[in-house]
Motif scaffolding. Structure first.
Motif, PDB file in Angstrom:
ATOM      1  N   ARG A   1     -14.919   0.967  33.280  1.00  0.00           N
ATOM      2  CA  ARG A   1     -16.255   0.400  33.446  1.00  0.00           C
ATOM      3  C   ARG A   1     -16.127  -1.119  33.351  1.00  0.00           C
ATOM      4  O   ARG A   1     -15.949  -1.665  32.271  1.00  0.00           O
ATOM      5  N   ILE A   2     -16.195  -1.759  34.512  1.00  0.00           N
ATOM      6  CA  ILE A   2     -15.976  -3.202  34.592  1.00  0.00           C
ATOM      7  C   ILE A   2     -17.315  -3.926  34.720  1.00  0.00           C
ATOM      8  O   ILE A   2     -18.063  -3.698  35.673  1.00  0.00           O
ATOM      9  N   ASP A   3     -17.623  -4.772  33.756  1.00  0.00           N
ATOM     10  CA  ASP A   3     -18.801  -5.633  33.801  1.00  0.00           C
ATOM     11  C   ASP A   3     -18.370  -6.946  34.453  1.00  0.00           C
ATOM     12  O   ASP A   3     -17.675  -7.759  33.847  1.00  0.00           O
ATOM     13  N   GLU A   4     -18.771  -7.133  35.717  1.00  0.00           N
ATOM     14  CA  GLU A   4     -18.309  -8.300  36.469  1.00  0.00           C
ATOM     15  C   GLU A   4     -18.729  -9.609  35.806  1.00  0.00           C
ATOM     16  O   GLU A   4     -18.039 -10.620  35.917  1.00  0.00           O
TER      17      GLU A   4
ATOM     18  N   THR B   1     -15.236 -11.477  35.619  1.00  0.00           N
ATOM     19  CA  THR B   1     -15.064 -12.539  36.621  1.00  0.00           C
ATOM     20  C   THR B   1     -14.741 -13.881  35.979  1.00  0.00           C
ATOM     21  O   THR B   1     -13.841 -14.588  36.447  1.00  0.00           O
ATOM     22  N   PRO B   2     -15.423 -14.292  34.898  1.00  0.00           N
ATOM     23  CA  PRO B   2     -15.036 -15.550  34.243  1.00  0.00           C
ATOM     24  C   PRO B   2     -13.594 -15.550  33.732  1.00  0.00           C
ATOM     25  O   PRO B   2     -12.938 -16.594  33.738  1.00  0.00           O
ATOM     26  N   LEU B   3     -13.092 -14.379  33.298  1.00  0.00           N
ATOM     27  CA  LEU B   3     -11.700 -14.314  32.865  1.00  0.00           C
ATOM     28  C   LEU B   3     -10.762 -14.626  34.025  1.00  0.00           C
ATOM     29  O   LEU B   3      -9.724 -15.266  33.856  1.00  0.00           O
ATOM     30  N   LEU B   4     -11.140 -14.171  35.215  1.00  0.00           N
ATOM     31  CA  LEU B   4     -10.302 -14.383  36.395  1.00  0.00           C
ATOM     32  C   LEU B   4     -10.394 -15.809  36.917  1.00  0.00           C
ATOM     33  O   LEU B   4      -9.405 -16.374  37.398  1.00  0.00           O
ATOM     34  N   THR B   5     -11.577 -16.413  36.826  1.00  0.00           N
ATOM     35  CA  THR B   5     -11.802 -17.727  37.423  1.00  0.00           C
ATOM     36  C   THR B   5     -11.650 -18.884  36.447  1.00  0.00           C
ATOM     37  O   THR B   5     -11.551 -20.040  36.855  1.00  0.00           O
ATOM     38  N   GLY B   6     -11.677 -18.564  35.147  1.00  0.00           N
ATOM     39  CA  GLY B   6     -11.606 -19.630  34.152  1.00  0.00           C
ATOM     40  C   GLY B   6     -12.951 -20.245  33.829  1.00  0.00           C
ATOM     41  O   GLY B   6     -13.033 -21.214  33.066  1.00  0.00           O
ATOM     42  N   ALA B   7     -14.014 -19.694  34.400  1.00  0.00           N
ATOM     43  CA  ALA B   7     -15.363 -20.207  34.129  1.00  0.00           C
ATOM     44  C   ALA B   7     -15.840 -19.723  32.760  1.00  0.00           C
ATOM     45  O   ALA B   7     -15.307 -18.756  32.202  1.00  0.00           O
ATOM     46  N   ASP B   8     -16.841 -20.397  32.228  1.00  0.00           N
ATOM     47  CA  ASP B   8     -17.412 -19.988  30.945  1.00  0.00           C
ATOM     48  C   ASP B   8     -18.257 -18.731  31.126  1.00  0.00           C
ATOM     49  O   ASP B   8     -18.920 -18.554  32.158  1.00  0.00           O
ATOM     50  N   VAL B   9     -18.224 -17.857  30.131  1.00  0.00           N
ATOM     51  CA  VAL B   9     -19.096 -16.691  30.139  1.00  0.00           C
ATOM     52  C   VAL B   9     -20.520 -17.166  29.875  1.00  0.00           C
ATOM     53  O   VAL B   9     -20.783 -17.829  28.872  1.00  0.00           O
TER      54      VAL B   9
ATOM     55  N   VAL C   1     -18.052 -10.668  22.229  1.00  0.00           N
ATOM     56  CA  VAL C   1     -17.627 -12.030  21.911  1.00  0.00           C
ATOM     57  C   VAL C   1     -16.152 -12.274  22.244  1.00  0.00           C
ATOM     58  O   VAL C   1     -15.747 -13.405  22.528  1.00  0.00           O
ATOM     59  N   HIS C   2     -15.343 -11.214  22.272  1.00  0.00           N
ATOM     60  CA  HIS C   2     -13.921 -11.370  22.593  1.00  0.00           C
ATOM     61  C   HIS C   2     -13.710 -11.924  24.007  1.00  0.00           C
ATOM     62  O   HIS C   2     -12.707 -12.584  24.274  1.00  0.00           O
ATOM     63  N   PHE C   3     -14.652 -11.671  24.910  1.00  0.00           N
ATOM     64  CA  PHE C   3     -14.530 -12.210  26.268  1.00  0.00           C
ATOM     65  C   PHE C   3     -14.674 -13.731  26.280  1.00  0.00           C
ATOM     66  O   PHE C   3     -14.119 -14.406  27.136  1.00  0.00           O
ATOM     67  N   ALA C   4     -15.430 -14.259  25.332  1.00  0.00           N
ATOM     68  CA  ALA C   4     -15.589 -15.713  25.228  1.00  0.00           C
ATOM     69  C   ALA C   4     -14.447 -16.344  24.447  1.00  0.00           C
ATOM     70  O   ALA C   4     -14.058 -17.488  24.713  1.00  0.00           O
ATOM     71  N   LEU C   5     -13.892 -15.609  23.489  1.00  0.00           N
ATOM     72  CA  LEU C   5     -12.848 -16.156  22.635  1.00  0.00           C
ATOM     73  C   LEU C   5     -11.468 -16.144  23.289  1.00  0.00           C
ATOM     74  O   LEU C   5     -10.648 -17.025  23.021  1.00  0.00           O
ATOM     75  N   LEU C   6     -11.183 -15.143  24.117  1.00  0.00           N
ATOM     76  CA  LEU C   6      -9.842 -15.030  24.698  1.00  0.00           C
ATOM     77  C   LEU C   6      -9.449 -16.259  25.526  1.00  0.00           C
ATOM     78  O   LEU C   6      -8.339 -16.781  25.340  1.00  0.00           O
ATOM     79  N   PRO C   7     -10.298 -16.764  26.431  1.00  0.00           N
ATOM     80  CA  PRO C   7      -9.894 -17.959  27.193  1.00  0.00           C
ATOM     81  C   PRO C   7      -9.611 -19.166  26.306  1.00  0.00           C
ATOM     82  O   PRO C   7      -8.654 -19.916  26.557  1.00  0.00           O
ATOM     83  N   ASP C   8     -10.417 -19.372  25.267  1.00  0.00           N
ATOM     84  CA  ASP C   8     -10.188 -20.503  24.359  1.00  0.00           C
ATOM     85  C   ASP C   8      -8.864 -20.343  23.611  1.00  0.00           C
ATOM     86  O   ASP C   8      -8.130 -21.317  23.412  1.00  0.00           O
ATOM     87  N   THR C   9      -8.569 -19.123  23.197  1.00  0.00           N
ATOM     88  CA  THR C   9      -7.323 -18.863  22.480  1.00  0.00           C
ATOM     89  C   THR C   9      -6.119 -19.115  23.376  1.00  0.00           C
ATOM     90  O   THR C   9      -5.124 -19.717  22.957  1.00  0.00           O
TER      91      THR C   9
END
Length: 203
Positions: free
Chosen positions: A151-154, A158-166, A174-182
């Protein structure tokens, strides 16, 4: 007085996470010890005590997981393989999610943090359970999830793929927002691939 090193602002959310986990793990551990003493004394050995014991063990595992995933970390800190295996075993015991930590040595705490956040992202995409495997080869990490139904919530992926902010994230996401920063702090780029009912996060 000037400094050759730029001032780095403390990671306030990570410090808060570390503080909360640090303050909670002692009383939760004390409750577990108390239940064990009651059991040894033969007091209240019924299903009620068993349920409390299981709940305390799960809460303890979650606090330890959150301390690694959300707390402060650094290159000079290490996390043992045995600690991670213990946390994952207790956290996912009896769940529909099977997690296999295939990293055969200790690792840097900041890398373990990224791997656990990636694991949480996979868990969000696998609400009906499945298999997750974490590996590291030649310094590169892969977190692979396999399930009968993804179940993919685009809006999150999508921000994980593009580098954009959630743009919008709930506490449970919240892990979707924290992973790119980490990963940015690690100097790593995230690669996400999907094939059938399998999704891979590599960094």
């Amino acid at each position: 007085m000037s400094s050759d090193h730029p001032h780095r602002r403390p990671d306030i959310p990570a410090l808060i996470g570390s503080r909360i986990c640090h303050d909670l793990i002692s009383p939760i551990g004390a409750i577990g010890n108390g239940i064990e003493l009651l059991s040894m004394a033969g007091v209240g050995g019924g299903p009620e005590l068993s349920l409390i014991s299981e709940s305390v063990a799960n809460a303890n595992a979650r606090i330890r997981f959150y301390r690694l995933a959300f707390g402060q970390s650094g290159q000079d800190q290490a996390t043992s393989r045995s600690e991670i295996l213990s946390i994952l075993r207790d956290l996912y015991a009896g769940s529909r999610m099977e997690v296999f930590w295939q990293v055969n040595s200790d690792c840097r705490r900041d890398e373990a943090k990224a791997a656990l956040l990636a694991l949480q992202c996979l868990e969000s995409a696998m609400p009906y359970g499945g298999r997750a495997e974490v590996t590291r080869m030649d310094g590169r990490w892969q977190v692979v999830g396999t399930t009968a139904k993804l179940r993919i919530d685009e809006g999150l992926w999508t921000p994980l793929l593009t580098g954009a902010d959630v743009e919008e994230v709930t506490p449970a996401q919240v892990h979707f927002a924290l992973l790119p920063d980490t990963l940015q702090a690690l100097g790593r780029n995230l690669a996400v691939t999907r094939s059938g009912e399998q999704i891979t996060l590599g960094f």
